[in-house]
Design an enzyme around this catalytic site. Structure first.
Site, short mmCIF file in Angstrom:
data_model
loop_
_atom_site.label_atom_id
_atom_site.label_comp_id
_atom_site.label_asym_id
_atom_site.label_seq_id
_atom_site.Cartn_x
_atom_site.Cartn_y
_atom_site.Cartn_z
N CYS A 1 1.35 9.01 3.20
CA CYS A 1 3.28 10.07 3.47
C CYS A 1 3.87 10.65 4.04
O CYS A 1 3.40 10.76 5.12
CB CYS A 1 4.01 9.09 2.53
N1 LIG Z 1 1.20 4.30 -1.27
C1 LIG Z 1 1.92 4.99 -1.55
O1 LIG Z 1 2.82 6.22 -1.80
C2 LIG Z 1 3.36 4.41 -0.19
C3 LIG Z 1 4.51 5.42 -0.73
C4 LIG Z 1 5.51 4.17 -0.12
C5 LIG Z 1 5.73 3.41 1.15
N2 LIG Z 1 3.93 4.03 1.49
C6 LIG Z 1 4.46 2.29 2.45
O2 LIG Z 1 3.70 1.38 2.46
C7 LIG Z 1 2.63 0.65 2.88
C8 LIG Z 1 1.85 -0.24 2.81
O3 LIG Z 1 1.18 1.10 2.10
P1 LIG Z 1 0.08 0.88 0.54
O4 LIG Z 1 -0.12 2.64 0.11
O5 LIG Z 1 0.47 0.21 -0.26
O6 LIG Z 1 -1.21 0.26 1.51
P2 LIG Z 1 -2.76 -0.10 0.46
O7 LIG Z 1 -3.94 0.55 1.89
O8 LIG Z 1 -2.71 0.18 -0.61
O9 LIG Z 1 -2.60 -2.01 0.48
C9 LIG Z 1 -1.93 -2.87 1.84
C10 LIG Z 1 -3.10 -3.57 1.70
O10 LIG Z 1 -2.14 -4.96 2.72
C11 LIG Z 1 -3.11 -5.43 3.06
N3 LIG Z 1 -3.33 -6.42 4.35
C12 LIG Z 1 -3.34 -5.39 5.11
N4 LIG Z 1 -3.31 -5.78 7.61
C13 LIG Z 1 -2.44 -7.09 6.05
C14 LIG Z 1 -2.16 -8.40 6.79
N5 LIG Z 1 -1.63 -8.64 7.36
N6 LIG Z 1 -1.87 -9.49 5.56
C15 LIG Z 1 -1.88 -9.50 4.63
N7 LIG Z 1 -2.55 -8.61 3.69
C16 LIG Z 1 -3.13 -7.70 4.59
C17 LIG Z 1 -5.07 -4.31 2.99
O11 LIG Z 1 -5.62 -5.30 2.71
C18 LIG Z 1 -4.25 -4.18 1.36
O12 LIG Z 1 -5.16 -4.09 0.25
C19 LIG Z 1 2.99 1.35 3.93
O13 LIG Z 1 3.62 1.60 5.39
C20 LIG Z 1 2.72 3.15 3.33
O14 LIG Z 1 3.58 3.94 3.92
C21 LIG Z 1 3.75 3.44 0.53
#
Ligand SMILES: NC(=O)c1ccc[n+]([C@@H]2O[C@H](COP(=O)([O-])OP(=O)(O)OC[C@H]3O[C@@H](n4cnc5c(N)ncnc54)[C@H](O)[C@@H]3O)[C@@H](O)[C@H]2O)c1
Length: 422
Positions: A258
């Protein structure tokens, strides 16, 4: 399905868990075969979700899948896919677009679609809505569309999905109500934003606030060292003010998915107006410089002891981006290690949450026993304040310690000679 979550990562999986606990029938769609196979086998790849919880989710009917038909008939779809930066530092919405295209192929009248991925203000209505409307259905009229930022704090033992207030911004008041009704089933407090843009902006405001304030104390750490001022003590004193001040602490840089990334989404949007978002760009510059500064200080410390960095045994403590989790994304430990290695340091690392660690494709040897590793190193650098690294253990065993996390800020005089704070 009551709910299908697209993207079963750090954000998607805890959401599935809460929805399952509330009795919803939940499906999950992820492109990654290993993620889906692991979940089906009851394994978790996310720090905050245990394998036992995955088993409970499966028992409650959770259906992880790589196949689109899991979306058929879903009443609510939540998109939690990654939003990284592109090669030129701008937003990369490829995964969001792909996920929206997938939803469009299965969209039915009355469905609620929510975007949770962090992104620049305008994405939900300018990017996602037109793609979903390729289904032939109209957003806000025939299906509901909303943005709801995820505020998850990995490793936080107190606040999770359920008790962190959830912001929702709908494309229309009806969309907002549908989204509030959905999250209200398993989140204690739902906050309605005026619209999708305000909800998108709220998330970026929160992260930019952290980014800028961390940069502020990082810049202070550099000059306080030269002025002979203990900034950690000053922060502790300032934090006693019961109003108008929130403590932020210096460190080796910012990491995670983030803080180093999201403010760039906002500065990209501002640049489209023809001027820069100067606060964010300055914070970026200061925080990005911290790994280099940490290495310079480490080198100066060895120099004080009459040693060169070349061939010095340097132990890095903690290589994840924050304490007590395994997530290494954007961790400042990597640029620190890269520089130390370039200077000829003989590197090892210790991290209770990481088995193997590579920097630029070359493995860094892992120290298994903390006490012996501390005693054997010419210099120990604390990069992450994991719970295991208590001040007593560190100061008792390390010969020379550079602490970038303020772990040892209360050490007594006898250890002060061998310990230096950032
Ligand atoms: N990790 C955090 O602490 C956090 C906190 C707040 C917001 N976010 C936001 O949330 C979003 C997701 O982050 P995350 O940390 O969960 O990511 P992550 O990489 O842990 O998980 C994302 C998942 O989405 C899958 N994916 C990618 N493209 C896809 C598609 N087209 N169809 C289906 N699955 C797909 C990937 O294989 C992966 O398993 C981002 O925008 C991030 O900025 C993350």
């Amino acid at each position: 399905m009551d709910l299908v979550v697209i993207g079963l990562g750090y954000v998607g999986l805890p959401l599935v868990r809460e929805a399952c606990r509330a009795g919803l029938k939940v499906g999950g769609l992820d492109l990654d075969a290993r993620v889906v196979a692991g979940l089906k086998a009851g394994l978790s790849h996310v720090d905050d979700v245990s394998p036992a919880e995955v088993e409970d989710m499966l028992a409650a009917g959770f259906t992880p899948s790589r196949e689109e038909p899991v979306l058929d008939g879903a009443r609510t779809v939540v998109i939690c896919v990654p939003t990284p930066l592109s090669a030129d530092g701008g937003p990369d919405l490829t995964a969001v677009r792909k996920a929206a295209q997938t939803v469009a192929r299965h969209l039915e009248p009355g469905t609620l679609v929510v975007l949770e991925s962090t992104t620049y203000p305008g994405t939900t209505e300018e990017v996602v809505a037109p793609i979903l409307e390729e289904s032939g259905l109209t957003a806000g009229a025939e299906f509901h569309l909303a943005f709801s930022p995820e505020r998850i704090d990995p490793g936080n033992p107190v606040y999770g999905v359920k008790n962190t207030p959830k912001i929702v911004g709908g494309m229309t008041p009806g969309c907002a109500q549908a989204a509030a009704g959905f999250y209200g089933k398993f989140v204690e407090h739902v906050v309605q934003a005026k619209g999708t843009r305000e909800a998108e902006m709220a998330k970026l405001l929160e992260n930019t606030y952290r980014h800028v304030n961390i940069a502020l104390v990082n810049e202070m750490a550099v000059f306080c060292h030269e002025l002979g001022i203990d900034l950690w003590d000053a922060i502790g004193c300032a934090a006693t003010k019961p109003f108008g001040f929130q403590a932020f602490y210096p460190g080796p840089g910012v990491g995670g998915h983030c803080i180093p990334i999201d403010p760039n989404y906002l500065s990209y949007k501002v640049r489209s107006l023809g001027y820069p978002f100067r606060f964010v760009e300055l914070a970026q510059e200061i925080n990005d410089r911290m790994p280099r500064y940490v290495v310079e200080r480490a080198q100066a410390l060895l120099n004080r002891e009459g040693r060169a960095m070349k061939n010095a045994k340097v132990l890095l403590l903690g290589v994840t981006y924050k304490a007590d989790i395994a997530d290494q994304r954007e961790s400042p430990a990597r640029p620190v290690a890269r520089r130390l290695r370039k200077m000829g340091a003989d590197l090892t690392f210790h991290d209770p949450h990481v088995e193997d660690w590579e920097v630029d494709g070359v493995a860094v040897p892992r120290a298994r026993v903390l006490y012996t590793a501390l005693a054997e190193a010419d210099l120990v650098v604390v990069l992450t304040n994991h719970a295991e690294y208590d001040a007593d253990t560190l100061t008792r065993h390390a010969r020379l310690l550079f602490d970038t996390r303020g772990r040892t800020r209360m050490v007594d005089e006898s250890a002060a000679e061998r310990v230096e704070l950032l």
